[in-house]
Design a protein around this motif. Structure first.
Motif, short mmCIF file in Angstrom:
data_model
loop_
_atom_site.label_atom_id
_atom_site.label_comp_id
_atom_site.label_asym_id
_atom_site.label_seq_id
_atom_site.Cartn_x
_atom_site.Cartn_y
_atom_site.Cartn_z
N ALA A 89 0.83 -1.21 0.00
CA ALA A 89 0.00 0.00 0.00
C ALA A 89 0.87 1.26 0.00
O ALA A 89 0.52 2.26 -0.64
N ARG A 90 2.00 1.23 0.70
CA ARG A 90 2.89 2.40 0.74
C ARG A 90 3.49 2.71 -0.63
O ARG A 90 3.68 3.88 -0.96
N GLU A 92 2.00 2.08 -3.32
CA GLU A 92 0.82 2.26 -4.15
C GLU A 92 0.62 1.15 -5.17
O GLU A 92 0.08 1.37 -6.26
N LYS A 95 -4.45 -0.48 -3.05
CA LYS A 95 -5.09 0.63 -2.33
C LYS A 95 -5.15 0.31 -0.84
O LYS A 95 -5.05 -0.84 -0.42
N TRP A 96 -5.29 1.37 -0.03
CA TRP A 96 -5.29 1.20 1.41
C TRP A 96 -6.50 0.40 1.89
O TRP A 96 -6.43 -0.31 2.90
#
Length: 131
Positions: A89-90, A92, A95-96
């Motif tokens: 997620a970091r 990208e 998605k979070w």
């Protein structure tokens, strides 16, 4: 009867955990299947315990270096399974929201694995070795 109920409950919770993982991958909004690599962590998580149990089967000591090393490796595997979706997620890659679903699935699956060992790993007359 009690062991059968525990087996059904563990199967149900495992299915819930995998559902969270699949939702994090397959929902149209997320649509990326990178989090499925977490399945590798699920499969290798119990391996240090099995090895330590086999090696230290002779000694009845409360603690052994082999068992402690197995706990260390298992902890590293579990922490890596939680860190992997956060890193994805970091950068990208996912998605979070997908990360949150995968983390929820991780929590449920690892608690299910722990429950399996607590219920069926006691070494009494009914144990996981029968399955």
């Amino acid at each position: 009867p009690c062991a059968l109920a525990a087996l059904v409950a563990l199967s149900f919770s495992g299915a819930i955990g995998l559902t969270f993982l699949m939702l994090g991958c397959a929902l149209e909004y997320y649509g990326v299947y990178w989090p499925l690599f977490v399945l590798l962590f699920y499969f290798i998580c119990p391996i240090p315990h099995f090895i330590a149990k086999r090696v230290s089967e002779d000694s009845e000591a409360a603690s052994s270096a082999c068992r402690e090393l197995a706990y260390f490796f298992t902890t590293g595997i579990v922490v890596s399974a939680f860190g992997f979706p956060i890193i994805l997620a970091r950068v990208e890659a996912i998605k979070w929201g997908a990360c949150g679903l995968v983390l929820a699935g991780n929590a449920v699956i690892f608690l299910t694995i722990l429950g399996f060992f607590l219920v069926f790993g006691r070494g009494d007359d009914f144990s996981w070795e029968q399955w």
